[in-house]
Design a protein around this motif. Structure first.
Motif, PDB file in Angstrom:
ATOM      1  N   PRO A  53       0.823  -1.211   0.000  1.00 42.16           N
ATOM      2  CA  PRO A  53       0.000   0.000   0.000  1.00 42.16           C
ATOM      3  C   PRO A  53       0.862   1.269   0.000  1.00 42.16           C
ATOM      4  O   PRO A  53       1.916   1.324   0.621  1.00 42.16           O
ATOM      5  CB  PRO A  53      -0.819  -0.100   1.294  1.00 42.16           C
ATOM      6  N   ASN A  54       0.410   2.274  -0.727  1.00 45.10           N
ATOM      7  CA  ASN A  54       1.061   3.594  -0.802  1.00 45.10           C
ATOM      8  C   ASN A  54       2.484   3.518  -1.347  1.00 45.10           C
ATOM      9  O   ASN A  54       3.328   4.335  -0.996  1.00 45.10           O
ATOM     10  CB  ASN A  54       1.065   4.274   0.570  1.00 45.10           C
ATOM     11  N   LYS A  55       2.769   2.556  -2.189  1.00 44.26           N
ATOM     12  CA  LYS A  55       4.087   2.456  -2.802  1.00 44.26           C
ATOM     13  C   LYS A  55       3.921   2.397  -4.309  1.00 44.26           C
ATOM     14  O   LYS A  55       2.823   2.224  -4.819  1.00 44.26           O
ATOM     15  CB  LYS A  55       4.833   1.231  -2.281  1.00 44.26           C
ATOM     16  N   GLU A  56       5.002   2.535  -5.036  1.00 40.01           N
ATOM     17  CA  GLU A  56       4.949   2.632  -6.490  1.00 40.01           C
ATOM     18  C   GLU A  56       4.664   1.311  -7.189  1.00 40.01           C
ATOM     19  O   GLU A  56       4.353   1.292  -8.371  1.00 40.01           O
ATOM     20  CB  GLU A  56       6.288   3.172  -7.014  1.00 40.01           C
ATOM     21  N   GLY A  57       4.830   0.203  -6.528  1.00 40.18           N
ATOM     22  CA  GLY A  57       4.648  -1.083  -7.163  1.00 40.18           C
ATOM     23  C   GLY A  57       5.971  -1.629  -7.663  1.00 40.18           C
ATOM     24  O   GLY A  57       7.037  -1.071  -7.392  1.00 40.18           O
ATOM     25  N   ALA A  58       5.924  -2.684  -8.422  1.00 40.79           N
ATOM     26  CA  ALA A  58       7.134  -3.362  -8.866  1.00 40.79           C
ATOM     27  C   ALA A  58       8.019  -2.455  -9.719  1.00 40.79           C
ATOM     28  O   ALA A  58       9.237  -2.589  -9.723  1.00 40.79           O
ATOM     29  CB  ALA A  58       6.775  -4.614  -9.644  1.00 40.79           C
ATOM     30  N   ARG A  59       7.443  -1.502 -10.450  1.00 41.95           N
ATOM     31  CA  ARG A  59       8.242  -0.620 -11.301  1.00 41.95           C
ATOM     32  C   ARG A  59       9.150   0.303 -10.484  1.00 41.95           C
ATOM     33  O   ARG A  59      10.148   0.773 -10.975  1.00 41.95           O
ATOM     34  CB  ARG A  59       7.350   0.213 -12.199  1.00 41.95           C
ATOM     35  N   GLY A  60       8.810   0.554  -9.246  1.00 47.67           N
ATOM     36  CA  GLY A  60       9.642   1.396  -8.404  1.00 47.67           C
ATOM     37  C   GLY A  60      10.716   0.616  -7.659  1.00 47.67           C
ATOM     38  O   GLY A  60      11.543   1.193  -6.963  1.00 47.67           O
ATOM     39  N   SER A  61      10.732  -0.687  -7.821  1.00 46.82           N
ATOM     40  CA  SER A  61      11.703  -1.534  -7.136  1.00 46.82           C
ATOM     41  C   SER A  61      13.021  -1.549  -7.901  1.00 46.82           C
ATOM     42  O   SER A  61      13.033  -1.443  -9.126  1.00 46.82           O
ATOM     43  CB  SER A  61      11.183  -2.963  -7.021  1.00 46.82           C
ATOM     44  N   TYR A  62      14.115  -1.673  -7.184  1.00 44.75           N
ATOM     45  CA  TYR A  62      15.421  -1.750  -7.837  1.00 44.75           C
ATOM     46  C   TYR A  62      16.411  -2.450  -6.916  1.00 44.75           C
ATOM     47  O   TYR A  62      16.190  -2.583  -5.720  1.00 44.75           O
ATOM     48  CB  TYR A  62      15.954  -0.373  -8.237  1.00 44.75           C
ATOM     49  N   THR A  63      17.517  -2.906  -7.514  1.00 50.50           N
ATOM     50  CA  THR A  63      18.584  -3.571  -6.794  1.00 50.50           C
ATOM     51  C   THR A  63      19.904  -2.907  -7.182  1.00 50.50           C
ATOM     52  O   THR A  63      20.119  -2.589  -8.339  1.00 50.50           O
ATOM     53  CB  THR A  63      18.645  -5.067  -7.155  1.00 50.50           C
ATOM     54  N   VAL A  64      20.764  -2.688  -6.185  1.00 50.66           N
ATOM     55  CA  VAL A  64      22.079  -2.082  -6.429  1.00 50.66           C
ATOM     56  C   VAL A  64      23.118  -3.190  -6.392  1.00 50.66           C
ATOM     57  O   VAL A  64      23.193  -3.958  -5.434  1.00 50.66           O
ATOM     58  CB  VAL A  64      22.400  -1.010  -5.371  1.00 50.66           C
ATOM     59  N   TYR A  65      23.924  -3.271  -7.463  1.00 51.21           N
ATOM     60  CA  TYR A  65      24.965  -4.309  -7.588  1.00 51.21           C
ATOM     61  C   TYR A  65      26.347  -3.688  -7.531  1.00 51.21           C
ATOM     62  O   TYR A  65      26.528  -2.526  -7.882  1.00 51.21           O
ATOM     63  CB  TYR A  65      24.811  -5.031  -8.937  1.00 51.21           C
ATOM     64  N   ARG A  66      27.321  -4.519  -7.142  1.00 47.56           N
ATOM     65  CA  ARG A  66      28.715  -4.075  -7.113  1.00 47.56           C
ATOM     66  C   ARG A  66      29.623  -5.300  -7.283  1.00 47.56           C
ATOM     67  O   ARG A  66      29.278  -6.385  -6.841  1.00 47.56           O
ATOM     68  CB  ARG A  66      29.035  -3.378  -5.798  1.00 47.56           C
ATOM     69  N   ILE A  67      30.769  -5.075  -7.900  1.00 48.59           N
ATOM     70  CA  ILE A  67      31.783  -6.127  -8.013  1.00 48.59           C
ATOM     71  C   ILE A  67      32.698  -6.023  -6.804  1.00 48.59           C
ATOM     72  O   ILE A  67      33.158  -4.934  -6.455  1.00 48.59           O
ATOM     73  CB  ILE A  67      32.625  -5.971  -9.292  1.00 48.59           C
ATOM     74  N   THR A  68      32.953  -7.155  -6.174  1.00 51.76           N
ATOM     75  CA  THR A  68      33.863  -7.160  -5.031  1.00 51.76           C
ATOM     76  C   THR A  68      35.202  -7.716  -5.459  1.00 51.76           C
ATOM     77  O   THR A  68      35.304  -8.509  -6.387  1.00 51.76           O
ATOM     78  CB  THR A  68      33.291  -8.016  -3.889  1.00 51.76           C
ATOM     79  N   GLY A  69      36.219  -7.313  -4.752  1.00 53.83           N
ATOM     80  CA  GLY A  69      37.571  -7.832  -5.007  1.00 53.83           C
ATOM     81  C   GLY A  69      38.160  -7.209  -6.179  1.00 53.83           C
ATOM     82  O   GLY A  69      38.585  -7.385  -7.155  1.00 53.83           O
TER      83      GLY A  69
END
Length: 109
Positions: free
Chosen positions: A93-109
């Motif tokens: 409720p009161n959120k943008e839905g799946a389109r507002g979802s995101y994931t932040v990635y990074r390479i380690t090492g």
């Protein structure tokens, strides 16, 4: 048995025999990566401390989302560890839905 292609094939073989051999690198030597490629741009984004989202990578390279995910799979095959820094889910409720979802990635090492 002589065919109609014998003459042209001999001419082609003679032309190819005169070519210098391709430059080869020594066994076990790593090749130098090209500069200014899209892959290099993606790696630079992923090496940042804050990482990058798939949307940011798509914008920087012009790739589609599935291409970016496939590139991540290739990185894993080559021994690079792609880690998830943050997952933001905008479902409920009161959120943008799946389109507002995101994931932040990074390479380690």
């Amino acid at each position: 048995m002589i065919t109609a292609l014998d003459g042209p094939m001999q001419a082609l073989r003679a032309a190819l025999a005169g070519k210098p051999p391709r430059a080869t690198r020594e066994a076990g030597a790593k090749r130098k990566p090209r500069e200014g490629t899209k892959q290099e741009a993606v790696l630079a984004l992923l090496r940042r401390e804050e990482g990058a989202t798939i949307a940011q990578i798509c914008e920087a390279t012009g790739w589609q989302q599935h291409t970016v995910r496939g590139f991540f799979a290739g990185l894993k095959k080559k021994g690079h560890a792609v880690e998830v820094l943050e997952r933001v889910r905008q479902v409920g409720p009161n959120k943008e839905g799946a389109r507002g979802s995101y994931t932040v990635y990074r390479i380690t090492g």
